[in-house]
Write an enzyme that holds these catalytic residues in place. Sequence first.
Site, PDB file in Angstrom:
ATOM      1  N   ASP A  68     -11.357   2.248   4.236  1.00 65.37           N
ATOM      2  CA  ASP A  68     -11.632   1.483   4.125  1.00 65.37           C
ATOM      3  C   ASP A  68     -13.439   1.041   4.009  1.00 65.37           C
ATOM      4  OD1 ASP A  68      -9.752  -1.038   3.942  1.00 65.37           O
ATOM      5  OD2 ASP A  68      -9.807  -0.365   6.287  1.00 65.37           O
ATOM      6  N   GLN A  84      -5.266  -1.398   9.898  1.00 65.91           N
ATOM      7  CA  GLN A  84      -4.903  -3.174   8.778  1.00 65.91           C
ATOM      8  C   GLN A  84      -5.382  -3.845  10.238  1.00 65.91           C
ATOM      9  OE1 GLN A  84      -3.615  -3.747   5.791  1.00 65.91           O
ATOM     10  NE2 GLN A  84      -4.073  -5.946   6.493  1.00 65.91           N
ATOM     11  N   LYS A 137       1.193  -1.398  -0.168  1.00 64.39           N
ATOM     12  CA  LYS A 137       0.240   0.231   0.309  1.00 64.39           C
ATOM     13  C   LYS A 137       0.532   1.074   0.006  1.00 64.39           C
ATOM     14  CE  LYS A 137      -3.601  -2.493   2.283  1.00 64.39           C
ATOM     15  NZ  LYS A 137      -4.137  -2.578   3.629  1.00 64.39           N
TER      16      LYS A 137
HETATM   17  N1  GUN Z   1      -6.926  -7.109   6.134  1.00 67.90           N
HETATM   18  C1  GUN Z   1      -8.323  -7.456   5.099  1.00 67.90           C
HETATM   19  N2  GUN Z   1      -8.439  -6.719   4.326  1.00 67.90           N
HETATM   20  C2  GUN Z   1      -8.267  -5.983   4.905  1.00 67.90           C
HETATM   21  C3  GUN Z   1      -9.259  -3.924   4.129  1.00 67.90           C
HETATM   22  O1  GUN Z   1      -9.463  -4.236   3.311  1.00 67.90           O
HETATM   23  N3  GUN Z   1      -9.318  -3.795   4.725  1.00 67.90           N
HETATM   24  C4  GUN Z   1      -8.170  -2.666   6.224  1.00 67.90           C
HETATM   25  N4  GUN Z   1      -8.034  -2.296   7.098  1.00 67.90           N
HETATM   26  N5  GUN Z   1      -7.832  -4.654   6.421  1.00 67.90           N
HETATM   27  C5  GUN Z   1      -7.668  -5.376   6.153  1.00 67.90           C
END
Ligand code: GUN
Length: 299
Positions: free
Chosen positions: A121, A98, A54
Site C-alpha cells: 500500500d 484493509q 483483490k
Molecule cells: N481503503 C480504501 N482504499 C484503500 C487502500 O488503497 N488500501 C487499503 N489498505 N485500504 C483502503
Amino acid sequence: MTASLIDGKAFAADIRAKVAEHVVRLKEKHGIVPGLAVVLVGEDPASAVYVRNKGKQTVEVGMKSVEHMLAEDASEADLLALIETLNVDPEIHGILVQLPLPDHIDSDKVINAIDPAKDVDGFHISNVGLLGTGQKSMVPCTPLGCLMMLRDHFGDLSGLNAVVVGRSNIVGKPMAQLLLGESCTVTMTHSRTKNIQDVCCQADIIVAAVGRAEMVTADWIKPGAVVIDVGINRIAPEEGATKGRLVGDVDFKSVSEIAGAITPVPGGVGPMTIACLLANTITACARANGLSEPEGLTV
Ligand code: GUN
C-alpha cells in the site's frame, strides 16, 4: 462531449496482463510464486467487496492469495501478531490491511508494524518518507494508477500546473509527491481552501480526491485540462430508480464539455487501484529476491 475518455478499465487490463507475464517468468526462471496477503477486520460491506475483488484478481494473474478475516472485535494485539507472522512468512511478498479499521485499533500502529518491504500500500512511514525525498519506495496504489494514466497521456509532465483536490494520506498527499517528482508545479487544495475554483481554473491537470459527489464543475476547468476523478460516491436514487448511481468527485457531464481528457466513474481510476496493487506485489517480490525491477509496473 469534447473531452477524450481515459479508459482505466482497458489500462488496468493491460497492467494485469503484464503482471501475469512477470508471474510466469518468476515461476519458470526462479521457482518463485509471488504471494499477497490481505487482512480485513470486521464486516464493512464495501471493504468486503474490495477484499473479494483483490483476492479474485490476485489468483487470476497466477499469484498466491491469502485472506485473513478477523472479527470486528478482534484486538489490536491479535492483529499485530498476525502481521508479524506475515512479515516473516517467505511465501508472502505483499501485505495489505484493509482500511478503515475499527475505532479500538490504532491504524498508524498497525500500518507501521508491516515490514516496509512488504507494504504494497505504501502507507508505512518509511515508504512515505522515501517517496517524499524522491527515493525508491513502495508507491500507494491509487496515486500510482493516476500517474501511469497521466504519463501515458502527456509523456512529459514537466512544468505543468497540477492541482490536487483532497489531502488524504491514501491519495492526495502521495499524489502531490508523485507529481512533484515529475516536475509539475503542484498545488494542494482541500475543503478549507479559499477560492478553490480560481485555483483549479489555473490547472493543466486536476486530480479530484475529496470524497464529495460532483463537487468539481465545468466552471472550475481551464479549457483542455486533463481531469482525473478518484471519487466514488453513491448518490440518492433518481425518481423511479431503486438504487442510486455511482458518481465521482467531478460533474462528468458538464466537465467533459470543456476538459481535454477525463476519466469516467466507474471505469476510470477504480480498476487501476487493484491493478497497481498487483504490480506492487510483483515489485516487492522482485526486490525481496534481488531481481531486477519489473518494467512498466513501477515509477
Ligand atoms: N481503503 C480504501 N482504499 C484503500 C487502500 O488503497 N488500501 C487499503 N489498505 N485500504 C483502503
